[in-house]
Write an enzyme that holds these catalytic residues in place. Sequence first.
Site, PDB file in Angstrom:
ATOM      1  N   SER A  15       0.842  -1.195   0.000  1.00  0.00           N
ATOM      2  CA  SER A  15       0.000   0.000   0.000  1.00  0.00           C
ATOM      3  C   SER A  15       0.871   1.236   0.000  1.00  0.00           C
ATOM      4  CB  SER A  15      -0.907   0.009   1.237  1.00  0.00           C
ATOM      5  OG  SER A  15      -1.525   1.270   1.378  1.00  0.00           O
ATOM      6  N   GLY A  22     -10.709   5.099   9.511  1.00  0.00           N
ATOM      7  CA  GLY A  22     -11.213   5.354  10.855  1.00  0.00           C
ATOM      8  C   GLY A  22     -12.303   6.390  10.917  1.00  0.00           C
ATOM      9  N   LEU A  75     -16.346   5.429   7.098  1.00  0.00           N
ATOM     10  CA  LEU A  75     -16.717   5.540   5.691  1.00  0.00           C
ATOM     11  C   LEU A  75     -16.349   4.293   4.893  1.00  0.00           C
ATOM     12  CD1 LEU A  75     -15.613   9.263   5.190  1.00  0.00           C
ATOM     13  CD2 LEU A  75     -17.902   8.397   5.745  1.00  0.00           C
ATOM     14  N   SER A 113     -13.507   2.308   4.722  1.00  0.00           N
ATOM     15  CA  SER A 113     -12.219   2.164   4.023  1.00  0.00           C
ATOM     16  C   SER A 113     -11.834   0.694   3.893  1.00  0.00           C
ATOM     17  CB  SER A 113     -11.128   2.929   4.767  1.00  0.00           C
ATOM     18  OG  SER A 113     -11.026   2.496   6.118  1.00  0.00           O
ATOM     19  N   SER A 114     -12.177  -0.134   4.876  1.00  0.00           N
ATOM     20  CA  SER A 114     -11.810  -1.553   4.821  1.00  0.00           C
ATOM     21  C   SER A 114     -12.627  -2.282   3.754  1.00  0.00           C
ATOM     22  CB  SER A 114     -11.998  -2.217   6.184  1.00  0.00           C
ATOM     23  OG  SER A 114     -13.321  -2.075   6.649  1.00  0.00           O
ATOM     24  N   ASP A 159     -21.654  -2.512   4.030  1.00  0.00           N
ATOM     25  CA  ASP A 159     -20.516  -1.765   3.508  1.00  0.00           C
ATOM     26  C   ASP A 159     -20.006  -2.366   2.209  1.00  0.00           C
ATOM     27  OD1 ASP A 159     -20.860  -0.377   5.821  1.00  0.00           O
ATOM     28  OD2 ASP A 159     -19.022  -1.076   6.796  1.00  0.00           O
TER      29      ASP A 159
END
Length: 388
Positions: A68, A123, A126, A128-129, A173
Amino acid sequence: MTDNAELVTAFTELYGTAPEGVWAAPGRVNLIGEYTDFNDGFVMPLALPHTARAAVARRTDGELRLHSTDVPGGVVQLRVDELAPHSGHGWAAYPAGVVWALREAGHQVTGADIQLTSTVPTGAGLSSSAALEVVTALALNDLFELGLSASELAVLAQRAENAFVGVPCGVMDQMASACCTDGHALHLDTRDLTQRQVPFDLAAHGLRLLVVDTRVKHALGDGAYAERRAGCEAGARALGIGTLRDLPYDGLEAALVTLAESGADESVVRYVRHVVSDNARVEQVIGLLDAGDVRATGPVLTAGHVSLRDDLRVSCPELDLVVSAANAAGALGARMTGGGFGGSAIVLVEDADADAVTKSVLEAFTSAGYATPGVFPAVPSAGARRTG
């Protein structure tokens, strides 16, 4: 990284060969319907313009190499046949978990080189994971010609987060990241995954939806989320139903009396009240949007926040301040979004009032001694897709 060319260059420099393609998957905000997805309920997320992007190439030697641009450190190198749940790997557990879930489901994924980058705030509630999971799943689905639908990829990505990473999230999600469409909110029935794209063109109505990132970091793996999930399941058992989805809103008051008389914990009573009423709020918002009365959804958002704050107790002082300051400054409605304990709130405003409401929220945070929040418009955007 601002574009595909930069990501391709970074991949090529890192792995010594060009990727076979580039994919993107968005983060999301949830308009209404919180903590309902693991109760087989209704949710209504929309995808953000912010995405996780992945440059990917297949491998045939069983090696999985992950990097990343957003996280310090070198390449994480794993063997696909040695992937095991709860084995750590930090951020890399999310894409690695997807490879594990695909292989567990019988799909022949023989390794990959993956370079990731993301503009989804971490965190911030929203997702992100989920964006990392879905972009990985979509890329591998395309490259290995697995033939899985967007919904099937979302379910496998959820399995990666539940079973591999160890976060007991519902499917909202991942479904939002995989299935949302430009200019729409996604009305999702999490029981059977039926979905409807609901037009949500705020600009046409002279409105704006703001996201306020409180910068208070939340971590759903800390047990509070799991405790609420367990409480909801306990409530359903005590009522003799499969899930709280099976309790209609008009039966809620009687059910709460039944729970109290049966000696259910006070927290279970609160959790049941939140979930059943929030399912009803999703249906209320759908009705208003179908009727073209977008402004009237504002008070429903605020009512959802009150329920999350008082019944589910997953808010925090910063989120409550966003809602109170925004509404006092003329917003149509506001609520926290996502898992809570920090993260972000959404604020529905008249376009003409957006700057004044933003200013009031920022001033309120300054007065309270809190860190300056991030504020940006939530523009309903496209779900996961190949971009290069």
